[in-house]
Design a protein around this motif. Structure first.
Motif, PDB file in Angstrom:
ATOM      1  N   SER A 125       0.844  -1.371  -0.016  1.00 34.20           N
ATOM      2  CA  SER A 125       0.190  -0.080  -0.127  1.00 34.20           C
ATOM      3  C   SER A 125       0.927   1.117   0.213  1.00 34.20           C
ATOM      4  O   SER A 125       0.553   2.106  -0.528  1.00 34.20           O
ATOM      5  CB  SER A 125      -0.992  -0.131   1.082  1.00 34.20           C
ATOM      6  N   GLY A 126       1.869   1.111   0.783  1.00 32.06           N
ATOM      7  CA  GLY A 126       2.930   2.280   0.798  1.00 32.06           C
ATOM      8  C   GLY A 126       3.630   2.555  -0.449  1.00 32.06           C
ATOM      9  O   GLY A 126       3.581   3.811  -1.133  1.00 32.06           O
ATOM     10  N   TYR A 127       3.903   1.326  -1.365  1.00 33.97           N
ATOM     11  CA  TYR A 127       4.320   1.639  -2.545  1.00 33.97           C
ATOM     12  C   TYR A 127       3.380   2.241  -3.602  1.00 33.97           C
ATOM     13  O   TYR A 127       3.817   3.108  -4.386  1.00 33.97           O
ATOM     14  CB  TYR A 127       4.843   0.271  -3.313  1.00 33.97           C
ATOM     15  N   HIS A 128       2.097   1.681  -3.684  1.00 37.08           N
ATOM     16  CA  HIS A 128       1.186   2.399  -4.494  1.00 37.08           C
ATOM     17  C   HIS A 128       0.698   3.750  -3.982  1.00 37.08           C
ATOM     18  O   HIS A 128       0.505   4.560  -5.007  1.00 37.08           O
ATOM     19  CB  HIS A 128      -0.155   1.276  -4.382  1.00 37.08           C
ATOM     20  N   GLN A 129       0.741   4.201  -2.953  1.00 35.66           N
ATOM     21  CA  GLN A 129       0.387   5.476  -2.330  1.00 35.66           C
ATOM     22  C   GLN A 129       1.640   6.359  -2.778  1.00 35.66           C
ATOM     23  O   GLN A 129       1.249   7.395  -3.571  1.00 35.66           O
ATOM     24  CB  GLN A 129       0.555   5.638  -0.857  1.00 35.66           C
ATOM     25  N   ARG A 130       2.944   5.960  -2.673  1.00 32.68           N
ATOM     26  CA  ARG A 130       4.030   6.664  -3.315  1.00 32.68           C
ATOM     27  C   ARG A 130       4.042   6.800  -4.887  1.00 32.68           C
ATOM     28  O   ARG A 130       4.080   8.009  -5.340  1.00 32.68           O
ATOM     29  CB  ARG A 130       5.346   6.082  -2.743  1.00 32.68           C
ATOM     30  N   ARG A 131       3.786   5.697  -5.384  1.00 31.91           N
ATOM     31  CA  ARG A 131       3.574   5.944  -7.001  1.00 31.91           C
ATOM     32  C   ARG A 131       2.646   6.755  -7.504  1.00 31.91           C
ATOM     33  O   ARG A 131       2.590   7.510  -8.395  1.00 31.91           O
ATOM     34  CB  ARG A 131       3.182   4.237  -7.705  1.00 31.91           C
ATOM     35  N   GLN A 132       1.177   6.945  -6.475  1.00 29.88           N
ATOM     36  CA  GLN A 132       0.262   7.816  -7.043  1.00 29.88           C
ATOM     37  C   GLN A 132       0.699   9.181  -6.902  1.00 29.88           C
ATOM     38  O   GLN A 132       0.397  10.069  -7.505  1.00 29.88           O
ATOM     39  CB  GLN A 132      -0.896   7.398  -6.340  1.00 29.88           C
ATOM     40  N   ARG A 133       1.360   9.134  -5.769  1.00 29.00           N
ATOM     41  CA  ARG A 133       1.606  10.823  -5.526  1.00 29.00           C
ATOM     42  C   ARG A 133       2.741  11.205  -6.503  1.00 29.00           C
ATOM     43  O   ARG A 133       2.380  12.506  -6.851  1.00 29.00           O
ATOM     44  CB  ARG A 133       2.399  10.659  -4.111  1.00 29.00           C
ATOM     45  N   THR A 134       3.644  10.440  -6.971  1.00 24.55           N
ATOM     46  CA  THR A 134       4.653  10.652  -8.106  1.00 24.55           C
ATOM     47  C   THR A 134       3.879  11.076  -9.085  1.00 24.55           C
ATOM     48  O   THR A 134       4.258  11.984  -9.765  1.00 24.55           O
ATOM     49  CB  THR A 134       5.550   9.522  -8.097  1.00 24.55           C
ATOM     50  N   ALA A 135       2.829  10.329  -9.799  1.00 25.87           N
ATOM     51  CA  ALA A 135       2.182  10.578 -10.959  1.00 25.87           C
ATOM     52  C   ALA A 135       1.337  11.827 -10.857  1.00 25.87           C
ATOM     53  O   ALA A 135       1.412  12.552 -11.741  1.00 25.87           O
ATOM     54  CB  ALA A 135       1.098   9.447 -11.011  1.00 25.87           C
ATOM     55  N   GLN A 136       1.083  12.108  -9.591  1.00 24.29           N
ATOM     56  CA  GLN A 136       0.213  13.445  -9.419  1.00 24.29           C
ATOM     57  C   GLN A 136       1.074  14.556  -9.319  1.00 24.29           C
ATOM     58  O   GLN A 136       0.844  15.565  -9.660  1.00 24.29           O
ATOM     59  CB  GLN A 136      -0.677  13.341  -8.162  1.00 24.29           C
ATOM     60  N   ASP A 137       2.359  14.362  -8.898  1.00 25.81           N
ATOM     61  CA  ASP A 137       3.241  15.616  -8.776  1.00 25.81           C
ATOM     62  C   ASP A 137       3.925  15.878  -9.929  1.00 25.81           C
ATOM     63  O   ASP A 137       4.504  16.817 -10.257  1.00 25.81           O
ATOM     64  CB  ASP A 137       4.321  15.476  -7.693  1.00 25.81           C
ATOM     65  N   ARG A 138       4.034  14.823 -10.884  1.00 26.41           N
ATOM     66  CA  ARG A 138       4.981  15.044 -12.092  1.00 26.41           C
ATOM     67  C   ARG A 138       4.848  16.271 -13.005  1.00 26.41           C
ATOM     68  O   ARG A 138       5.619  16.748 -13.245  1.00 26.41           O
ATOM     69  CB  ARG A 138       4.721  13.511 -12.780  1.00 26.41           C
ATOM     70  N   PRO A 139       3.536  16.413 -13.214  1.00 28.48           N
ATOM     71  CA  PRO A 139       3.270  17.586 -13.996  1.00 28.48           C
ATOM     72  C   PRO A 139       3.667  18.944 -13.504  1.00 28.48           C
ATOM     73  O   PRO A 139       4.086  19.875 -14.114  1.00 28.48           O
ATOM     74  CB  PRO A 139       1.652  17.401 -14.343  1.00 28.48           C
TER      75      PRO A 139
END
Length: 394
Positions: A125-139
């Motif tokens: 869950s921590g990995y998926h949360q980090r991945r989601q945050r990274t995707a949101q922050d990337r732009p």
């Protein structure tokens, strides 16, 4: 259109090694992509192996009980091997959670995320949360932090086992979508002592002191080709194990620098290089006229090898006596293989060394960034070329 569009055929050695990779824990999709075969074809080989039919029609019939037992043993072996492979990475990746997440992101198509998280002791869950945050922050991100960049560098460095210096590391980061300057990558790697393994000199394996016919040098160090299956190069190297030597012969297509054929044996007789050539021919099915360049070793001058070349309509080309620069692309491959995977390693069995070689050849063909190809992998380079040819013909 090149003759590569014809249906490829594969030697038994190639099929067995492909099945072995699947049994070792890699996914069907990953192995198929690495070896450049259709996933359904690989599935058929694995199925035939489970049924005891991969070796050909001469295989003995297998009872349903034996088939089930073999399947269970293969599954247990696969799970144990998968866990062992991942556990080996623990010592390399004890750099913090950022490195572990970066490694999982790069390998989630090869192994299940749940298994990667379990072995690396992080929460899915921590990995998926980090991945989601990274995707949101990337732009909105204008500059990746040094910590995040270092995490990616260390993950790549671990995965390629120290093979990349800063130029390839920079290109790999760009390919992953990490926008960063090359000078920043160079300085960060130097600051943290991350560097490529150095190359060493190795002894020649072939013997050119013989009275067999020698072919002229058709290349004269011109290592360029304008299309696949125009010029192939070949050579032999050796690997030390506790059981004795393993000899490796390869066939390289100079156009894409892809290893299109190989063979490994406990000897370096003419069959070694001939089997590698047969694998290349069955995989590529080229038109007549391919130049096959090698040194003057007795294996390449043998009647068996010359007869095989003639049967395939190929032309032999040979380096000058004792001049390794006349076959520089293959010599470069040996240097990369031995620096990346073999130097300092001790193999208890020939099988262990062969497995490591097959693993590296798959990485080299499918993923390793090649400086001669403007830092894309051999398979990607050839795939891009074929797409361009099809686009022009449309």
């Amino acid at each position: 259109m090149t003759s590569m569009a014809k249906r490829a055929q594969y030697t038994l050695e190639f099929k067995l090694e492909a099945v072995r990779l699947v049994k070792a824990g890699q996914s069907m999709a990953a192995v198929a992509a690495t070896l450049g075969v259709v996933e359904q074809t690989l599935y058929n080989w694995v199925k035939a192996d489970r049924e005891g039919k991969l070796a050909g029609a001469g295989a003995k019939p297998v009872s349903p009980e034996q088939m089930e037992l073999a399947r269970l043993r293969a599954e247990v072996a696969r799970l144990k091997m998968e866990r062992d492979i991942l556990k080996k990475l623990r010592g390399v990746l004890r750099e913090g959670i950022d490195v572990k997440y970066a490694f999982i992101e790069r390998n989630r198509r090869h192994w299940p995320v749940s298994v990667l998280c379990e072995v690396l002791e992080v929460s899915p869950s921590g990995y998926h949360q980090r991945r989601q945050r990274t995707a949101q922050d990337r732009p909105h991100r204008t500059r990746v932090s040094d910590d995040a960049l270092l995490a990616n560098i260390k993950a790549i460095h671990a995965q390629v086992k120290g093979e990349y210096g800063w130029p390839r590391m920079w290109k790999e980061l760009l390919a992953l979508g990490v926008r960063v300057g090359k000078e920043r990558v160079r300085k960060l790697m130097a600051q943290h002592g991350i560097r490529a393994r150095h190359k060493r000199k190795y002894i020649a394996t072939t013997n050119s002191n013989h009275d067999l016919p020698v072919a002229p040098n058709l290349l004269e160090r011109n290592f360029t080709a304008t299309a696949p299956n125009q010029v192939w190069t070949s050579d032999i190297t050796y690997l030390a194990t506790a059981e004795g030597w393993v000899y490796l012969a390869v066939i390289i297509d100079l156009f894409s620098r892809q290893v299109v054929g190989w063979s490994m044996q406990p000897h370096m007789k003419a069959e070694l290089v001939t089997d590698a050539l047969r694998m290349a021919w069955f995989r590529r099915r080229p038109q007549a006229g391919v130049i096959v360049h090698s040194d003057r070793g007795s294996q390449y001058c043998s009647g068996l090898f010359r007869d095989t070349l003639k049967a395939y309509g190929m032309r032999s080309s040979m380096s000058r006596r004792g001049d390794c620069w006349d076959n520089a692309p293959t010599e470069s491959l040996w240097g990369s293989l031995k620096v990346a995977r073999m130097h300092g390693r001790h193999f208890a069995t020939r099988r262990a060394a062969m497995d490591e070689v097959i693993n590296w050849l798959g990485f080299y063909n499918a993923r390793r960034l090649h400086s001669t190809l403007d830092y894309v992998s051999p398979m990607t380079f050839e795939k891009n070329w074929l797409a361009a040819q099809q686009g022009e013909a449309a």
